[in-house]
Scaffold this motif. Structure first.
Motif, PDB file in Angstrom:
ATOM      1  N   LEU A 221       2.458  -1.631  -4.079  1.00  0.00           N
ATOM      2  CA  LEU A 221       1.870  -0.303  -3.959  1.00  0.00           C
ATOM      3  C   LEU A 221       2.852   0.717  -4.502  1.00  0.00           C
ATOM      4  CD1 LEU A 221       0.484  -0.600  -0.313  1.00  0.00           C
ATOM      5  CD2 LEU A 221      -0.725  -1.044  -2.463  1.00  0.00           C
ATOM      6  N   TYR A 222       2.341   1.634  -5.362  1.00  0.00           N
ATOM      7  CA  TYR A 222       3.204   2.601  -6.025  1.00  0.00           C
ATOM      8  C   TYR A 222       2.769   4.028  -5.754  1.00  0.00           C
ATOM      9  CZ  TYR A 222       5.036  -1.299  -8.700  1.00  0.00           C
ATOM     10  OH  TYR A 222       5.628  -2.474  -9.061  1.00  0.00           O
ATOM     11  N   ALA A 223       3.752   4.935  -5.728  1.00  0.00           N
ATOM     12  CA  ALA A 223       3.493   6.370  -5.650  1.00  0.00           C
ATOM     13  C   ALA A 223       3.221   6.888  -7.054  1.00  0.00           C
ATOM     14  CB  ALA A 223       4.699   7.086  -5.034  1.00  0.00           C
ATOM     15  N   GLU A 224       2.855   8.139  -7.158  1.00  0.00           N
ATOM     16  CA  GLU A 224       2.525   8.744  -8.449  1.00  0.00           C
ATOM     17  C   GLU A 224       3.663   8.631  -9.461  1.00  0.00           C
ATOM     18  OE1 GLU A 224       1.398  13.170  -9.558  1.00  0.00           O
ATOM     19  OE2 GLU A 224      -0.122  12.172  -8.329  1.00  0.00           O
ATOM     20  N   ASN A 225       4.904   8.720  -9.013  1.00  0.00           N
ATOM     21  CA  ASN A 225       6.064   8.660  -9.907  1.00  0.00           C
ATOM     22  C   ASN A 225       6.512   7.224 -10.189  1.00  0.00           C
ATOM     23  OD1 ASN A 225       7.097   7.964  -7.461  1.00  0.00           O
ATOM     24  ND2 ASN A 225       8.667   9.550  -7.387  1.00  0.00           N
ATOM     25  N   ASP A 226       5.633   6.246  -9.943  1.00  0.00           N
ATOM     26  CA  ASP A 226       5.903   4.818 -10.142  1.00  0.00           C
ATOM     27  C   ASP A 226       6.966   4.255  -9.197  1.00  0.00           C
ATOM     28  OD1 ASP A 226       3.968   4.533 -12.096  1.00  0.00           O
ATOM     29  OD2 ASP A 226       5.366   5.007 -13.723  1.00  0.00           O
TER      30      ASP A 226
ATOM     31  N   PRO B 122       4.248   6.537   4.347  1.00  0.00           N
ATOM     32  CA  PRO B 122       4.200   6.773   2.916  1.00  0.00           C
ATOM     33  C   PRO B 122       2.872   6.397   2.262  1.00  0.00           C
ATOM     34  CG  PRO B 122       5.232   4.694   3.289  1.00  0.00           C
ATOM     35  CD  PRO B 122       4.871   5.245   4.650  1.00  0.00           C
ATOM     36  N   PHE B 123       1.889   5.926   3.034  1.00  0.00           N
ATOM     37  CA  PHE B 123       0.667   5.413   2.413  1.00  0.00           C
ATOM     38  C   PHE B 123      -0.272   6.489   1.935  1.00  0.00           C
ATOM     39  CE2 PHE B 123       2.392   1.941   4.796  1.00  0.00           C
ATOM     40  CZ  PHE B 123       2.423   0.976   3.816  1.00  0.00           C
ATOM     41  N   ASP B 124      -0.068   7.722   2.355  1.00  0.00           N
ATOM     42  CA  ASP B 124      -0.896   8.793   1.832  1.00  0.00           C
ATOM     43  C   ASP B 124      -0.539   9.103   0.379  1.00  0.00           C
ATOM     44  OD1 ASP B 124       1.581   9.889   2.384  1.00  0.00           O
ATOM     45  OD2 ASP B 124       0.781  11.721   3.266  1.00  0.00           O
ATOM     46  N   SER B 125       0.573   8.562  -0.087  1.00  0.00           N
ATOM     47  CA  SER B 125       1.004   8.818  -1.470  1.00  0.00           C
ATOM     48  C   SER B 125       0.728   7.663  -2.424  1.00  0.00           C
ATOM     49  CB  SER B 125       2.495   9.165  -1.490  1.00  0.00           C
ATOM     50  OG  SER B 125       3.251   8.069  -1.013  1.00  0.00           O
ATOM     51  N   VAL B 126      -0.005   6.616  -1.972  1.00  0.00           N
ATOM     52  CA  VAL B 126      -0.321   5.486  -2.852  1.00  0.00           C
ATOM     53  C   VAL B 126      -1.255   5.966  -3.964  1.00  0.00           C
ATOM     54  CG1 VAL B 126      -1.483   3.252  -3.032  1.00  0.00           C
ATOM     55  CG2 VAL B 126       0.002   3.727  -1.084  1.00  0.00           C
ATOM     56  N   LYS B 127      -0.820   5.769  -5.198  1.00  0.00           N
ATOM     57  CA  LYS B 127      -1.607   6.180  -6.367  1.00  0.00           C
ATOM     58  C   LYS B 127      -1.982   5.000  -7.247  1.00  0.00           C
ATOM     59  CE  LYS B 127      -1.352  10.481  -5.295  1.00  0.00           C
ATOM     60  NZ  LYS B 127      -2.432  11.067  -4.568  1.00  0.00           N
ATOM     61  N   ALA B 128      -1.274   3.883  -7.117  1.00  0.00           N
ATOM     62  CA  ALA B 128      -1.555   2.725  -7.971  1.00  0.00           C
ATOM     63  C   ALA B 128      -1.105   1.455  -7.261  1.00  0.00           C
ATOM     64  CB  ALA B 128      -0.820   2.865  -9.300  1.00  0.00           C
ATOM     65  N   TRP B 129      -1.673   0.329  -7.698  1.00  0.00           N
ATOM     66  CA  TRP B 129      -1.258  -0.965  -7.175  1.00  0.00           C
ATOM     67  C   TRP B 129      -1.249  -1.966  -8.318  1.00  0.00           C
ATOM     68  CZ3 TRP B 129      -4.543  -5.140  -7.573  1.00  0.00           C
ATOM     69  CH2 TRP B 129      -5.894  -4.850  -7.821  1.00  0.00           C
ATOM     70  N   ASP B 130      -0.543  -3.064  -8.089  1.00  0.00           N
ATOM     71  CA  ASP B 130      -0.462  -4.126  -9.086  1.00  0.00           C
ATOM     72  C   ASP B 130      -0.142  -5.428  -8.356  1.00  0.00           C
ATOM     73  OD1 ASP B 130      -0.472  -5.391 -11.521  1.00  0.00           O
ATOM     74  OD2 ASP B 130       1.324  -4.411 -12.294  1.00  0.00           O
ATOM     75  N   ILE B 131      -0.398  -6.551  -8.999  1.00  0.00           N
ATOM     76  CA  ILE B 131      -0.009  -7.853  -8.462  1.00  0.00           C
ATOM     77  C   ILE B 131       1.234  -8.294  -9.220  1.00  0.00           C
ATOM     78  CG2 ILE B 131      -0.678 -10.267  -8.131  1.00  0.00           C
ATOM     79  CD1 ILE B 131      -2.372  -8.337  -6.487  1.00  0.00           C
ATOM     80  N   GLU B 132       2.324  -8.511  -8.490  1.00  0.00           N
ATOM     81  CA  GLU B 132       3.597  -8.920  -9.084  1.00  0.00           C
ATOM     82  C   GLU B 132       4.176 -10.069  -8.266  1.00  0.00           C
ATOM     83  OE1 GLU B 132       5.970  -5.397  -8.981  1.00  0.00           O
ATOM     84  OE2 GLU B 132       4.654  -4.320 -10.364  1.00  0.00           O
ATOM     85  N   ASP B 133       4.495 -11.171  -8.912  1.00  0.00           N
ATOM     86  CA  ASP B 133       5.055 -12.344  -8.232  1.00  0.00           C
ATOM     87  C   ASP B 133       4.188 -12.752  -7.037  1.00  0.00           C
ATOM     88  OD1 ASP B 133       7.232 -12.459 -10.005  1.00  0.00           O
ATOM     89  OD2 ASP B 133       8.325 -10.972  -8.807  1.00  0.00           O
ATOM     90  N   ASN B 134       2.873 -12.765  -7.242  1.00  0.00           N
ATOM     91  CA  ASN B 134       1.899 -13.140  -6.207  1.00  0.00           C
ATOM     92  C   ASN B 134       1.918 -12.226  -4.994  1.00  0.00           C
ATOM     93  OD1 ASN B 134       0.848 -15.352  -7.640  1.00  0.00           O
ATOM     94  ND2 ASN B 134       2.607 -16.587  -7.012  1.00  0.00           N
ATOM     95  N   GLN B 135       2.382 -10.998  -5.158  1.00  0.00           N
ATOM     96  CA  GLN B 135       2.378 -10.026  -4.081  1.00  0.00           C
ATOM     97  C   GLN B 135       1.710  -8.734  -4.547  1.00  0.00           C
ATOM     98  OE1 GLN B 135       6.592  -9.810  -3.026  1.00  0.00           O
ATOM     99  NE2 GLN B 135       6.095 -10.976  -1.184  1.00  0.00           N
ATOM    100  N   LEU B 136       1.145  -8.001  -3.586  1.00  0.00           N
ATOM    101  CA  LEU B 136       0.528  -6.714  -3.861  1.00  0.00           C
ATOM    102  C   LEU B 136       1.609  -5.642  -3.820  1.00  0.00           C
ATOM    103  CD1 LEU B 136      -2.011  -4.890  -4.166  1.00  0.00           C
ATOM    104  CD2 LEU B 136      -2.119  -4.873  -1.657  1.00  0.00           C
TER     105      LEU B 136
END
Length: 195
Positions: free
Chosen positions: A41-46, A25-39
């Motif tokens: 990874l999100y797709a386009e549809n969040d 599924p990593f070809d669909s990573v469109k965004a990232w964020d830090i949440e609860d001290n973890q990275l």
């Protein structure tokens, strides 16, 4: 450079975050964020693809709600690999548990999954073994399994520090490492690929 292992064998994730050579599924990573001290990874549809945690040497996590996992680590691998390599040069053997008998290449190989990726043949623990929440030595321990336990694993992967396999233990799941150093000197195999 960071290597991506497990879900994307032998591919590299470039620091720029490109998805070249990645597979689902990593070809669909469109965004990232830090949440609860973890990275995260999100797709386009969040939709959450994976949540990863760890340290500057290795980051691990599960892919969505599947049994698959990902390991991101520095290209030079885990720092403790040098100690293991030195011990292996000295002893020229990876011992079967706490015995003086050397494990064979076949015994040190990845367990073989059945057709279709279902549960594989069981592994037998050669030592009392800590079960980790993630495939890294500094991950939380979820318990200890006694020597002689026959265990069915449902997924295995190779990281710079060797083979890690995941299994279910009642309601919990955890990871066991196939090789390690005993008393910072003796390279040992902690389990064999059959009971």
């Amino acid at each position: 450079m960071i290597e991506l292992r497990g879900v994307v064998e032998e591919s590299q994730l470039r620091p720029s975050g490109t998805s070249e050579n990645c597979v689902a599924p990593f070809d669909s990573v469109k965004a990232w964020d830090i949440e609860d001290n973890q990275l995260a990874l999100y797709a386009e549809n969040d939709a959450l693809i994976a949540r990863l945690g760890g340290n500057q040497n290795r980051v691990t996590g599960d892919v969505g709600d599947t049994f698959r996992s990902v390991i991101l680590e520095r290209a030079n691998g885990a720092p403790e690999n040098a100690k293991f390599s030195q011990a292996l040069r000295e002893h020229r053997c990876i011992y079967k548990g706490y015995t003086a008998e050397c494990a064979t290449k076949e015994e040190l190989a990845l367990p073989i999954f059945t057709e279709g990726g279902g549960v594989i043949s069981s592994v037998e623990l050669l030592v009392n073994l800590n079960v980790r929440e993630q495939p890294r030595g500094n991950s939380l321990s979820v318990g200890t399994l006694p020597k002689g336990t026959c265990l069915k694993v449902n997924y295995c992967t190779t990281a710079s520090d060797g083979i890690w396999c995941r299994a279910r233990f009642g309601e919990a799941a955890g990871w066991i490492k196939k090789t390690m150093l005993r008393k910072d000197e003796w390279p040992i195999a902690t389990y064999l690929n059959a009971c």
